[in-house]
Motif scaffolding. Structure first.
Motif, mmCIF file in Angstrom:
data_model
loop_
_atom_site.group_PDB
_atom_site.id
_atom_site.type_symbol
_atom_site.label_atom_id
_atom_site.label_comp_id
_atom_site.label_asym_id
_atom_site.label_seq_id
_atom_site.Cartn_x
_atom_site.Cartn_y
_atom_site.Cartn_z
ATOM 1 N N ALA A 56 0.857 -1.193 0.000
ATOM 2 C CA ALA A 56 0.000 0.000 0.000
ATOM 3 C C ALA A 56 0.891 1.240 0.000
ATOM 4 O O ALA A 56 1.924 1.265 0.683
ATOM 5 C CB ALA A 56 -0.918 -0.007 1.214
ATOM 6 N N PRO A 57 0.528 2.264 -0.751
ATOM 7 C CA PRO A 57 1.366 3.465 -0.845
ATOM 8 C C PRO A 57 1.797 4.043 0.501
ATOM 9 O O PRO A 57 2.946 4.462 0.659
ATOM 10 C CB PRO A 57 0.491 4.449 -1.625
ATOM 11 C CG PRO A 57 -0.379 3.574 -2.480
ATOM 12 C CD PRO A 57 -0.654 2.352 -1.622
ATOM 13 N N ALA A 58 0.922 4.050 1.473
ATOM 14 C CA ALA A 58 1.260 4.608 2.790
ATOM 15 C C ALA A 58 2.311 3.782 3.522
ATOM 16 O O ALA A 58 2.880 4.233 4.520
ATOM 17 C CB ALA A 58 0.001 4.729 3.654
ATOM 18 N N HIS A 59 2.592 2.572 3.044
ATOM 19 C CA HIS A 59 3.517 1.671 3.733
ATOM 20 C C HIS A 59 4.798 1.420 2.940
ATOM 21 O O HIS A 59 5.617 0.596 3.354
ATOM 22 C CB HIS A 59 2.814 0.356 4.055
ATOM 23 C CG HIS A 59 1.698 0.543 5.022
ATOM 24 N ND1 HIS A 59 1.886 0.569 6.388
ATOM 25 C CD2 HIS A 59 0.377 0.772 4.821
ATOM 26 C CE1 HIS A 59 0.726 0.786 6.983
ATOM 27 N NE2 HIS A 59 -0.199 0.913 6.053
ATOM 28 N N LEU A 60 4.977 2.112 1.833
ATOM 29 C CA LEU A 60 6.192 1.947 1.040
ATOM 30 C C LEU A 60 7.413 2.320 1.868
ATOM 31 O O LEU A 60 7.385 3.261 2.662
ATOM 32 C CB LEU A 60 6.126 2.814 -0.221
ATOM 33 C CG LEU A 60 5.101 2.380 -1.259
ATOM 34 C CD1 LEU A 60 4.987 3.432 -2.356
ATOM 35 C CD2 LEU A 60 5.463 1.021 -1.850
#
Length: 129
Positions: A56-60
């Motif tokens: 997920a983008p927030a967890h890159l």
């Protein structure tokens, strides 16, 4: 995938494909938030394929992809696979994933299973012991 890949080079599994008995799916969570996922598809009794790796983008950049891939490699080893392969795309959107695959020891190879060679796809394989 369709945003970063030519339509004829997209090899992701849809929900029906993810529900097949030869596919195992894992998800990574941060509390109630989905952080990432990945799947392992059995090609044959000695060969598996990494599928559907996403963060997920927030967890890159937080190790989600590494954690999911570590689980996939561990299960493939436990199942007695001798080889684990994957297909991914080229370009900026795929560079972080390719870095993770190489860090795990995956090496470039040619097409495997039912894949065709094309200008967009990159293929990697890892020998398991």
């Amino acid at each position: 995938m369709l945003d970063n890949s030519p339509a004829d080079a997209c090899h992701f599994l849809d929900l029906t494909g993810l529900r097949k008995p030869e596919v195992t799916v894992w998800s990574a969570w941060d509390g109630a938030e989905l952080a990432g996922c990945g799947a392992l598809r059995q090609i044959d009794p000695t060969h598996g394929e990494v599928k559907s790796m996403r963060t997920a983008p927030a967890h890159l950049g937080r190790g989600v992809g590494r954690a999911v891939l570590n689980r996939i490699v561990g299960v493939a080893t436990d199942r007695g696979y001798q080889r684990l392969s994957l297909e991914t795309g080229r370009g900026e959107a795929f560079e972080a994933a390719i870095h993770v695959y190489r860090a795990f020891g995956f090496e470039a190879c040619g097409p495997f299973a039912d894949y065709d060679d094309n200008e967009f796809s990159l293929f990697f394989s890892l020998a398991l012991s």
